[in-house]
Design a protein around this motif. Structure first.
Motif, mmCIF file in Angstrom:
data_model
loop_
_atom_site.group_PDB
_atom_site.id
_atom_site.type_symbol
_atom_site.label_atom_id
_atom_site.label_comp_id
_atom_site.label_asym_id
_atom_site.label_seq_id
_atom_site.Cartn_x
_atom_site.Cartn_y
_atom_site.Cartn_z
ATOM 1 N N ARG A 33 20.491 -31.295 52.395
ATOM 2 C CA ARG A 33 21.396 -32.180 51.646
ATOM 3 C C ARG A 33 21.420 -31.800 50.165
ATOM 4 N NH1 ARG A 33 17.876 -37.774 52.225
ATOM 5 N NH2 ARG A 33 16.086 -37.116 51.000
ATOM 6 N N GLU A 34 20.363 -31.142 49.696
ATOM 7 C CA GLU A 34 20.316 -30.720 48.302
ATOM 8 C C GLU A 34 20.806 -29.288 48.128
ATOM 9 O OE1 GLU A 34 19.724 -33.013 46.269
ATOM 10 O OE2 GLU A 34 18.936 -34.476 47.699
ATOM 11 N N ASP A 35 21.114 -28.616 49.207
ATOM 12 C CA ASP A 35 21.549 -27.223 49.176
ATOM 13 C C ASP A 35 23.077 -27.188 49.209
ATOM 14 O OD1 ASP A 35 20.312 -24.200 50.441
ATOM 15 O OD2 ASP A 35 22.463 -24.606 50.273
ATOM 16 N N GLU A 36 23.703 -26.569 48.233
ATOM 17 C CA GLU A 36 25.163 -26.609 48.175
ATOM 18 C C GLU A 36 25.799 -25.932 49.379
ATOM 19 O OE1 GLU A 36 26.870 -25.339 44.519
ATOM 20 O OE2 GLU A 36 28.907 -25.299 45.316
ATOM 21 N N ARG A 37 25.176 -24.866 49.867
ATOM 22 C CA ARG A 37 25.733 -24.199 51.048
ATOM 23 C C ARG A 37 25.510 -25.023 52.307
ATOM 24 N NH1 ARG A 37 27.066 -18.954 50.802
ATOM 25 N NH2 ARG A 37 26.332 -18.494 52.892
ATOM 26 N N GLY A 38 24.421 -25.743 52.388
ATOM 27 C CA GLY A 38 24.218 -26.687 53.478
ATOM 28 C C GLY A 38 23.674 -26.093 54.762
#
Length: 372
Positions: A33-38
């Motif tokens: 959820r904190e990773d922009e790529r997901g």
């Protein structure tokens, strides 16, 4: 109808569950959820190595040539661990290319997709928040041999990282809706990440005079549209399979908790109210699994499955609401804590309820099939 898995499918089911249990625990959803790529590139590469990205792609295009039941088995296993990432959007888009793409498009895209080198996503939903093909207003205007797309799509999974966006648009000569393969970074494509309940990566995608060359038109304009509704049916059933996996995990977590958690000197599972809650949950989960695999079996057999897909989504969407509510109720306050996994399954279930049409939408489709 034969819902028995083959020996190979049982092996796939066991291997998928074991792999995802070890490599993709539900906690990965919280990390992403904190990773922009997901998504995890390492996990994506491993899934490609296992052949999952090409599970339904014929061997001549670099896949393993499985059927829709194979895909459903993988989707159920992914739902059981809340697997984040673009697997669903990529594979579902690949099905449309497989069904209606030209030979050149298949040769160009499917092998790369099967190797994990491309991320795809369908863009179908529009701001009027309805799911019928007739509601699509994104315009495709012909200019020479190309088309110019203008419009807005909502809730497009992973569009910000997609190599191709499969956009449904209405052509300007009253020919109906066609599917266009739009490069994700093409001039005029603007993707904005949305804040979502399920911690997934959904986007608003604006097509501002986006040129689509003729070789990227998936369904020839001027002919009766034949790809979109089958694509929606397959996506709906695949989403149901994913939801079934999540609901089974909710049931498992709840029954385990009811056996371990004690009140008044005895496990709460000894109380009749909790027993009935768990019994209601297992009935819903098994019902959702049966009706989903009934639809998946028809798709695998190449049979019409519109009614079965609608029935599966109507039942599974409502079951998801009931099962997660009871799971939260039996767990009590602990299930709302971020450290606990239960709320992750609740979030995924709520997102799944709406994806490709809620229960009301699919009940109306079933009713229309009855001539009502």
């Amino acid at each position: 109808m034969d819902l028995e898995f083959t020996e190979e499918q049982n092996l796939l089911k066991s291997a998928a569950r074991n792999f995802l249990k070890n490599e993709c625990p539900p906690s990965l959803m919280k990390e992403m959820r904190e990773d922009e790529r997901g998504y995890s590139q390492k996990l994506w590469d491993r899934m490609a190595d296992l052949g999952w990205l090409g599970v339904m792609v014929p061997e001549e295009y670099g896949g393993i040539g499985g059927d829709f039941l194979d895909l459903s088995i993988i989707m159920e296993s992914m739902g059981a661990v809340c697997c984040p990432g673009p697997y669903f959007s990529t594979v579902v888009s690949g099905l449309a290319i497989l069904s209606g793409g030209s030979e050149e498009q298949k040769q160009r895209i499917l092998p790369k997709m099967a190797r994990g080198e491309l991320i795809l996503t369908p863009a179908l939903m529009e701001p009027d928040a309805w799911f019928e093909v007739s509601s699509i207003s994104t315009a495709a205007t012909r200019e020479g041999e190309d088309y110019i797309l203008e419009g807005t799509k909502l809730f497009v999974d992973n569009a910000h990282i997609a190599d191709y966006i499969l956009c449904a648009a209405r052509t300007d000569s009253g020919e109906g809706v066609s599917l266009f393969l739009v490069e994700g970074k093409a001039p005029g494509v603007r993707c904005t990440l949305l804040n979502t309940l399920a911690y997934d990566k959904q986007c608003e995608v604006v097509f501002d005079r986006v040129k689509v060359p003729a070789e990227n038109i998936l369904e020839e304009p001027g002919k009766k549209p034949a790809l979109l509704e089958p694509l929606q049916e397959k996506a709906t059933v695949a989403k149901c399979a994913e939801m079934v996996g999540g609901l089974q995990s909710v049931l498992d977590l709840t029954v385990t908790y009811a056996k371990e958690r004690e009140q008044f000197g005895q496990p709460i599972g000894s109380f009749q109210a909790v027993q009935h809650h768990c019994a209601d949950m297992v009935i819903d989960v098994d019902g959702a699994r049966f009706i989903t695999y009934q639809a998946a079996w028809r798709l695998a057999a190449g049979l019409p499955a519109g009614r079965e897909a609608a029935m599966a989504k109507a039942w599974t969407s409502d079951a998801a609401r009931r099962v997660t509510r009871l799971g939260l109720q039996v767990h009590g306050a602990i299930s709302y804590c971020d450290e606990h996994d239960m709320h992750l399954f609740y979030r995924k279930a709520k997102a799944g309820e709406m994806a490709f049409g809620d229960s009301d939408h699919h009940l109306e489709k079933v009713a229309r099939g009855l001539g009502l």
